[in-house]
Structures are given as C-alpha cells and as structure tokens.
Design a protein around this motif. Structure first.
Motif, PDB file in Angstrom:
ATOM      1  N   GLY A 157      32.304 -41.537 -15.744  1.00 35.35           N
ATOM      2  CA  GLY A 157      33.742 -41.695 -15.984  1.00 35.35           C
ATOM      3  C   GLY A 157      34.262 -43.003 -15.428  1.00 35.35           C
ATOM      4  O   GLY A 157      33.539 -43.760 -14.777  1.00 35.35           O
ATOM      5  N   GLY A 158      35.530 -43.253 -15.664  1.00 28.51           N
ATOM      6  CA  GLY A 158      36.131 -44.481 -15.137  1.00 28.51           C
ATOM      7  C   GLY A 158      37.634 -44.441 -15.256  1.00 28.51           C
ATOM      8  O   GLY A 158      38.224 -43.490 -15.800  1.00 28.51           O
ATOM      9  N   GLU A 164      46.285 -47.590 -21.822  1.00 25.35           N
ATOM     10  CA  GLU A 164      45.132 -47.155 -22.618  1.00 25.35           C
ATOM     11  C   GLU A 164      45.230 -45.665 -22.929  1.00 25.35           C
ATOM     12  O   GLU A 164      45.688 -44.884 -22.096  1.00 25.35           O
ATOM     13  CB  GLU A 164      43.847 -47.435 -21.833  1.00 25.35           C
ATOM     14  CG  GLU A 164      42.558 -47.278 -22.638  1.00 25.35           C
ATOM     15  CD  GLU A 164      41.320 -47.656 -21.821  1.00 25.35           C
ATOM     16  OE1 GLU A 164      40.422 -48.292 -22.359  1.00 25.35           O
ATOM     17  OE2 GLU A 164      41.250 -47.290 -20.621  1.00 25.35           O
ATOM     18  N   ARG A 165      44.763 -45.276 -24.137  1.00 24.19           N
ATOM     19  CA  ARG A 165      44.715 -43.855 -24.461  1.00 24.19           C
ATOM     20  C   ARG A 165      43.458 -43.264 -23.837  1.00 24.19           C
ATOM     21  O   ARG A 165      42.425 -43.931 -23.762  1.00 24.19           O
ATOM     22  CB  ARG A 165      44.686 -43.651 -25.984  1.00 24.19           C
ATOM     23  CG  ARG A 165      46.071 -43.725 -26.610  1.00 24.19           C
ATOM     24  CD  ARG A 165      46.046 -43.470 -28.110  1.00 24.19           C
ATOM     25  NE  ARG A 165      45.422 -44.596 -28.810  1.00 24.19           N
ATOM     26  CZ  ARG A 165      44.314 -44.500 -29.541  1.00 24.19           C
ATOM     27  NH1 ARG A 165      43.705 -43.351 -29.687  1.00 24.19           N
ATOM     28  NH2 ARG A 165      43.813 -45.567 -30.132  1.00 24.19           N
ATOM     29  N   ILE A 166      43.534 -41.984 -23.388  1.00 23.68           N
ATOM     30  CA  ILE A 166      42.394 -41.317 -22.743  1.00 23.68           C
ATOM     31  C   ILE A 166      41.161 -41.354 -23.667  1.00 23.68           C
ATOM     32  O   ILE A 166      40.041 -41.573 -23.216  1.00 23.68           O
ATOM     33  CB  ILE A 166      42.739 -39.837 -22.419  1.00 23.68           C
ATOM     34  CG1 ILE A 166      43.941 -39.744 -21.491  1.00 23.68           C
ATOM     35  CG2 ILE A 166      41.531 -39.082 -21.870  1.00 23.68           C
ATOM     36  CD1 ILE A 166      43.664 -39.868 -20.032  1.00 23.68           C
ATOM     37  N   SER A 167      41.399 -41.151 -24.969  1.00 22.25           N
ATOM     38  CA  SER A 167      40.268 -41.126 -25.901  1.00 22.25           C
ATOM     39  C   SER A 167      39.530 -42.474 -25.901  1.00 22.25           C
ATOM     40  O   SER A 167      38.308 -42.522 -26.036  1.00 22.25           O
ATOM     41  CB  SER A 167      40.754 -40.778 -27.312  1.00 22.25           C
ATOM     42  OG  SER A 167      41.736 -41.708 -27.703  1.00 22.25           O
ATOM     43  N   GLN A 168      40.286 -43.556 -25.705  1.00 21.81           N
ATOM     44  CA  GLN A 168      39.647 -44.883 -25.641  1.00 21.81           C
ATOM     45  C   GLN A 168      38.852 -45.018 -24.346  1.00 21.81           C
ATOM     46  O   GLN A 168      37.742 -45.541 -24.336  1.00 21.81           O
ATOM     47  CB  GLN A 168      40.709 -45.993 -25.667  1.00 21.81           C
ATOM     48  CG  GLN A 168      41.416 -46.155 -27.001  1.00 21.81           C
ATOM     49  CD  GLN A 168      42.532 -47.197 -26.885  1.00 21.81           C
ATOM     50  OE1 GLN A 168      43.361 -47.135 -25.978  1.00 21.81           O
ATOM     51  NE2 GLN A 168      42.528 -48.156 -27.805  1.00 21.81           N
ATOM     52  N   THR A 169      39.444 -44.570 -23.228  1.00 20.92           N
ATOM     53  CA  THR A 169      38.768 -44.680 -21.936  1.00 20.92           C
ATOM     54  C   THR A 169      37.440 -43.923 -21.974  1.00 20.92           C
ATOM     55  O   THR A 169      36.418 -44.416 -21.479  1.00 20.92           O
ATOM     56  CB  THR A 169      39.632 -44.086 -20.798  1.00 20.92           C
ATOM     57  OG1 THR A 169      40.958 -44.557 -20.935  1.00 20.92           O
ATOM     58  CG2 THR A 169      39.081 -44.449 -19.439  1.00 20.92           C
TER      59      THR A 169
END
Ligand code: RP5
Length: 282
Positions: A157-158, A164-169
C-alpha cells in the motif's frame, strides 16, 4: 471517541527510525477519557518532516489547517467520523500513543493510504487448487512486499496523493512496489498498466476502511486506509506478470494466506477478512 479496539503497534516502545522512547501507555490509560494526570508524551517530529518536503504540512502555528474537512486538495476528514482538536492539534481517535508531534508522518491528523490486496488460488503443477490439510479449504496467495524501512512483510500500500482518487492510488502503488513500474521504460510501463487495468478496474472487494494500527502513529498524526481485494480467480490475469520489487519495497513475493503470518501494522486483520469472504483457508 470512536469505540475502536485499543491500538498496540502505535504504542511500540521505541519510535521507528529513531532512538526516541514513547512515554509508556498501559492498556487502561489509552482512552483519552480516562484521567491520566501523569501523562507526559515525548515530543518528536522527524527531521525529514521538519525539512518541509512537499508531502508534509508545516508546523502548527505557521498555518491553519481545516481539520475534519477537505482542506484545499488535502482530505483531513477521518474515515472514523469527527476527531477532537485540542489546543489547535488533532487528537488520535484511538487514544494515547506516548508521543506528541508527527513523528515520521507528514500530515497533522489522518494520513490517508490505500492497500491493494491482490490474490489468486494456490495451484499445484497440474493447475489444481491446493487445499490445506487441516482446514480442507483452498489456499489463497497474496502479493506481499518486504518494507525497506522496517524489514516487515506487508501489503503493497501507499499514501493517497492530494486530490488523487483511491482507485488510482491502489493501482499506482501496486505497479510501483510490486511491478517496479517506476524503473520500467515507457513501453514496459504501458504494458504493465494494460495488464493490471483489467483486474483493478473490476469491482474489488473493500475489506477495510479506517484507522491503521501503524507504529508511526502519534497522538496528533495517524494512518488510515482503504483496503481493497482484487482476486485473480482464473490465475491468468495479473498472476502471470513477473513480480519485481520497486520504490519502498525490498522484496516481493506471492505468499500463502494463513493466520500464522506476521505482517506490518494490522494488515493481517485485512487478510483474515479476505480469507473468510472467499471461503479460503485461514
Ligand atoms: C500502512 O502504511 C498502510 O496500511 C499502508 O500499507 C502503508 C502506507 O505507508 P507507506 O508504505 O507509504 O509508508 O499504515
């Protein structure tokens, strides 16, 4: 205060990456509502954070953060509801940690992360799913990285970048840490993105959203995450990509999911939920 389990790793005696010892916090004084007149937390914010990198806030006093709200591009809301602010500083919603300041964390209050849990079924040389001898249930494997900072195995994880959207992260962190996309050539990177997009664009199973019992937490700064499981049921999607550790990861490997694993922070708890949801061995 939210009715959450008492944190344990957030009270580790020596603060990570330092010689700083936390003020001891026994279980019965974790809760802020328990009177503790002798409480005298150590003040510590790491020099890397005080050096004002782009990912860190300044010291309180030199700016006025909007706690419990979206503050410009920084989301200072907690997944666990409203947190207290005392003398201008946010208070850890899971209670005392024995340390004041931000330690290694950049943000005052919640520091938002995302954890992609990529799984597949363990298979034998003929392609059959392997069942555990004790539970008789199929064994899951997940992609794990060995963290460079502490040497512990973890979910790759990071931190969520501002805006930023969570889906991108989720997708970015998996690509950087488990597939070493940062070191890949533009054409290799494009190939990696194409291969993993299908899995990550499928509906993942959200298994956790909230506070992380992270050893870097302090009284005024703490980790929160959204953990999402992406499962390669057939074993021929992301399972076929060669794993290569990158960024904050020293090693990367498929690891059998089992209750006896020792993992960073409360990552084992996330995996337990995945195993139970998928009716896999635990
Ligand atoms: C943990 O720290 C989260 O669950 C996530 O896995 C990780 C994010 O921090 P970095 O890996 O970016 O240091 O609390």
């Amino acid at each position: 205060m939210c009715s959450a389990a008492a944190h344990v790793k957030a009270r580790c005696p020596v603060y990570p990456g330092s010689d700083t010892h936390r003020f001891p916090v026994p279980d019965h004084t974790v809760d802020w509502d328990t009177d503790c007149p002798q409480y005298s937390p150590v003040k510590y914010t790491a020099p890397t954070v005080l050096n004002k990198p782009a990912w860190a806030d300044p010291e309180i006093g030199s700016f006025s953060p909007q706690f419990n709200s979206i503050d410009g591009s920084v989301d200072r809301r907690s997944h666990e509801g409203s947190y207290r602010v005392q003398n201008g500083k946010p208070l850890n919603p899971h209670g005392r940690t024995g340390l004041e300041g931000r330690g290694l964390l950049g943000r005052w209050g919640p520091n938002h992360a995302a954890d992609p849990i990529v799984t597949r079924w363990k298979r034998d040389s003929t392609g059959q799913c392997v069942h555990h001898t004790n539970s008789q249930l199929p064994v899951l494997q997940f992609v794990s990285i060995k963290r460079l900072d502490c040497g512990e195995w973890a979910i790759p994880g990071g931190m969520v970048d501002p805006g930023e959207r969570i889906s991108q992260t989720l997708q970015r962190e998996f690509s950087e840490e488990a597939l070493n996309s940062l070191q890949a050539s533009p054409s290799q990177r494009e190939n990696i993105q194409k291969r993993i997009a299908e899995l990550f664009n499928s509906a993942g199973l959200q298994v956790y959203k909230g506070y992380v019992d992270d050893p870097r937490n302090t009284d005024n700064a703490w980790m929160e995450t959204v953990a999402v499981n992406f499962h390669d049921e057939s074993g021929n999607s992301v399972s076929e990509l060669p794993l290569q550790a990158g960024d904050d990861a020293g090693q990367v490997s498929w690891i059998d999911v089992d209750s006896s694993l020792a993992l960073y922070a409360n990552h084992l708890h996330f995996l337990e939920t995945v195993a139970k949801e998928r009716n896999a061995h635990w």
